[in-house]
Design a protein around this motif. Structure first.
Motif, PDB file in Angstrom:
ATOM      1  N   ASN A 243       0.630  -1.207  -0.154  1.00 18.18           N
ATOM      2  CA  ASN A 243      -0.103   0.232   0.286  1.00 18.18           C
ATOM      3  C   ASN A 243       0.779   0.959   0.319  1.00 18.18           C
ATOM      4  OD1 ASN A 243      -2.864  -0.828  -0.382  1.00 18.18           O
ATOM      5  ND2 ASN A 243      -1.928  -1.688   1.754  1.00 18.18           N
ATOM      6  N   ASN A 244       2.230   1.020  -0.773  1.00 23.41           N
ATOM      7  CA  ASN A 244       3.295   2.351  -0.526  1.00 23.41           C
ATOM      8  C   ASN A 244       3.722   3.276   0.147  1.00 23.41           C
ATOM      9  OD1 ASN A 244       1.977   2.138  -3.780  1.00 23.41           O
ATOM     10  ND2 ASN A 244       0.222   3.214  -2.883  1.00 23.41           N
ATOM     11  N   ALA A 245       3.941   2.134   1.263  1.00 21.13           N
ATOM     12  CA  ALA A 245       4.021   2.796   2.038  1.00 21.13           C
ATOM     13  C   ALA A 245       6.067   2.822   2.049  1.00 21.13           C
ATOM     14  CB  ALA A 245       4.346   2.056   4.210  1.00 21.13           C
ATOM     15  N   THR A 246       7.168   3.921   2.813  1.00 17.89           N
ATOM     16  CA  THR A 246       8.361   3.677   1.788  1.00 17.89           C
ATOM     17  C   THR A 246       9.001   3.513   3.657  1.00 17.89           C
ATOM     18  OG1 THR A 246       8.312   6.004   1.768  1.00 17.89           O
ATOM     19  CG2 THR A 246       8.001   4.172   0.171  1.00 17.89           C
ATOM     20  N   ASN A 247      10.452   3.501   2.983  1.00 18.77           N
ATOM     21  CA  ASN A 247      11.241   3.698   4.764  1.00 18.77           C
ATOM     22  C   ASN A 247      10.313   3.022   6.076  1.00 18.77           C
ATOM     23  OD1 ASN A 247      13.327   5.327   2.755  1.00 18.77           O
ATOM     24  ND2 ASN A 247      11.783   7.001   3.118  1.00 18.77           N
ATOM     25  N   LEU A 248      10.126   1.626   5.745  1.00 20.62           N
ATOM     26  CA  LEU A 248       9.840   0.511   6.558  1.00 20.62           C
ATOM     27  C   LEU A 248      11.234   0.704   7.323  1.00 20.62           C
ATOM     28  CD1 LEU A 248       7.499  -0.222   8.337  1.00 20.62           C
ATOM     29  CD2 LEU A 248       7.686  -2.653   6.216  1.00 20.62           C
ATOM     30  N   GLU A 249      10.910   0.844   8.676  1.00 19.67           N
ATOM     31  CA  GLU A 249      11.826   0.214   9.446  1.00 19.67           C
ATOM     32  C   GLU A 249      11.647  -0.438  10.400  1.00 19.67           C
ATOM     33  OE1 GLU A 249      14.361   3.157  11.839  1.00 19.67           O
ATOM     34  OE2 GLU A 249      14.613   4.262   9.685  1.00 19.67           O
ATOM     35  N   VAL A 250      11.675  -1.601  11.213  1.00 21.77           N
ATOM     36  CA  VAL A 250      10.986  -2.847  12.205  1.00 21.77           C
ATOM     37  C   VAL A 250      11.595  -3.067  13.151  1.00 21.77           C
ATOM     38  CG1 VAL A 250      10.296  -5.214  13.091  1.00 21.77           C
ATOM     39  CG2 VAL A 250       9.457  -3.783  10.041  1.00 21.77           C
ATOM     40  N   LYS A 251      11.297  -2.482  14.128  1.00 19.50           N
ATOM     41  CA  LYS A 251      12.141  -2.522  15.822  1.00 19.50           C
ATOM     42  C   LYS A 251      11.580  -3.450  16.609  1.00 19.50           C
ATOM     43  CE  LYS A 251      14.155   1.917  15.607  1.00 19.50           C
ATOM     44  NZ  LYS A 251      14.398   3.666  15.828  1.00 19.50           N
ATOM     45  N   ILE A 252      12.085  -4.805  16.966  1.00 18.31           N
ATOM     46  CA  ILE A 252      11.741  -5.304  18.159  1.00 18.31           C
ATOM     47  C   ILE A 252      12.144  -5.214  19.490  1.00 18.31           C
ATOM     48  CG2 ILE A 252      10.762  -7.594  18.846  1.00 18.31           C
ATOM     49  CD1 ILE A 252      11.413  -8.977  15.482  1.00 18.31           C
ATOM     50  N   TRP A 253      11.297  -5.070  20.738  1.00 17.21           N
ATOM     51  CA  TRP A 253      11.747  -3.870  21.836  1.00 17.21           C
ATOM     52  C   TRP A 253      11.790  -5.254  22.749  1.00 17.21           C
ATOM     53  CZ3 TRP A 253       8.474   0.606  23.598  1.00 17.21           C
ATOM     54  CH2 TRP A 253       9.158   1.925  22.014  1.00 17.21           C
ATOM     55  N   GLY A 254      11.066  -6.212  22.233  1.00 17.92           N
ATOM     56  CA  GLY A 254      11.213  -7.766  22.927  1.00 17.92           C
ATOM     57  C   GLY A 254      10.268  -7.573  23.549  1.00 17.92           C
ATOM     58  N   LYS A 255       9.847  -8.765  25.058  1.00 21.03           N
ATOM     59  CA  LYS A 255       9.100  -8.722  25.572  1.00 21.03           C
ATOM     60  C   LYS A 255       9.377  -8.053  27.546  1.00 21.03           C
ATOM     61  CE  LYS A 255       7.393 -13.221  26.400  1.00 21.03           C
ATOM     62  NZ  LYS A 255       7.351 -14.437  26.959  1.00 21.03           N
ATOM     63  N   ARG A 256       8.529  -7.183  27.910  1.00 23.93           N
ATOM     64  CA  ARG A 256       8.743  -6.491  28.401  1.00 23.93           C
ATOM     65  C   ARG A 256       7.506  -6.441  29.289  1.00 23.93           C
ATOM     66  NH1 ARG A 256      12.018  -0.622  26.416  1.00 23.93           N
ATOM     67  NH2 ARG A 256      13.081  -2.043  25.420  1.00 23.93           N
ATOM     68  N   ARG A 257       7.476  -5.811  30.566  1.00 21.44           N
ATOM     69  CA  ARG A 257       6.415  -5.683  31.313  1.00 21.44           C
ATOM     70  C   ARG A 257       5.034  -4.756  31.118  1.00 21.44           C
ATOM     71  NH1 ARG A 257       3.899  -9.063  35.151  1.00 21.44           N
ATOM     72  NH2 ARG A 257       6.162  -9.549  36.665  1.00 21.44           N
ATOM     73  N   LEU A 258       4.086  -4.684  31.006  1.00 25.27           N
ATOM     74  CA  LEU A 258       3.090  -4.149  30.783  1.00 25.27           C
ATOM     75  C   LEU A 258       3.098  -2.893  32.254  1.00 25.27           C
ATOM     76  CD1 LEU A 258       0.604  -6.288  29.218  1.00 25.27           C
ATOM     77  CD2 LEU A 258       2.262  -5.007  28.348  1.00 25.27           C
ATOM     78  N   ALA A 259       2.369  -1.950  32.178  1.00 26.25           N
ATOM     79  CA  ALA A 259       2.636  -0.759  33.238  1.00 26.25           C
ATOM     80  C   ALA A 259       0.968  -1.433  33.513  1.00 26.25           C
ATOM     81  CB  ALA A 259       1.599   0.643  32.426  1.00 26.25           C
TER      82      ALA A 259
END
Length: 111
Positions: A34-50
């Motif tokens: 759908n024409n999105a560009t410069n896609l960067e993916v960062k996986i922060w990992g498993k973390r505790r929710l607030a």
């Protein structure tokens, strides 16, 4: 006109690595088709929710940064809402970076 967007979403903590990769690939594929560009993916990992969400106290955090015209946001969020792997999501439009005001201040001080 293309804008910069940041999307952060939380996946269920009980997903296997293959399920996480499958979910990420489907969302990335949707954005690129759908024409999105410069896609960067960062996986922060498993973390505790607030606070607990759906009786879960942990989640897998993922961040997408991309440039698009904005028509992709509603369908992508609908995909996340209907799927069972995403617990929460948030999309924000990032401000475009203005030229540095320091240069303007130096010009004003010299005059």
């Amino acid at each position: 006109m293309s804008q910069s967007y940041e999307m952060i979403f939380i996946l269920r903590p009980d997903l296997s690595e293959d399920q996480v990769n499958q979910a990420l690939n489907s969302y990335k594929e949707f954005l690129t088709t759908n024409n999105a560009t410069n896609l960067e993916v960062k996986i922060w990992g498993k973390r505790r929710l607030a606070y607990p969400i759906q009786k879960k106290v942990d989640g897998i955090y993922v961040q997408f940064n991309y440039e698009a015209d904005g028509t992709q946001i509603a369908p992508l969020e609908r995909m996340m809402r209907l799927g069972e792997e995403v617990m929460r999501y948030l999309t924000i439009r990032l401000d475009t970076v203005a030229p540095s005001s320091e240069a303007e201040e130096k010009e004003g001080a010299e005059a």
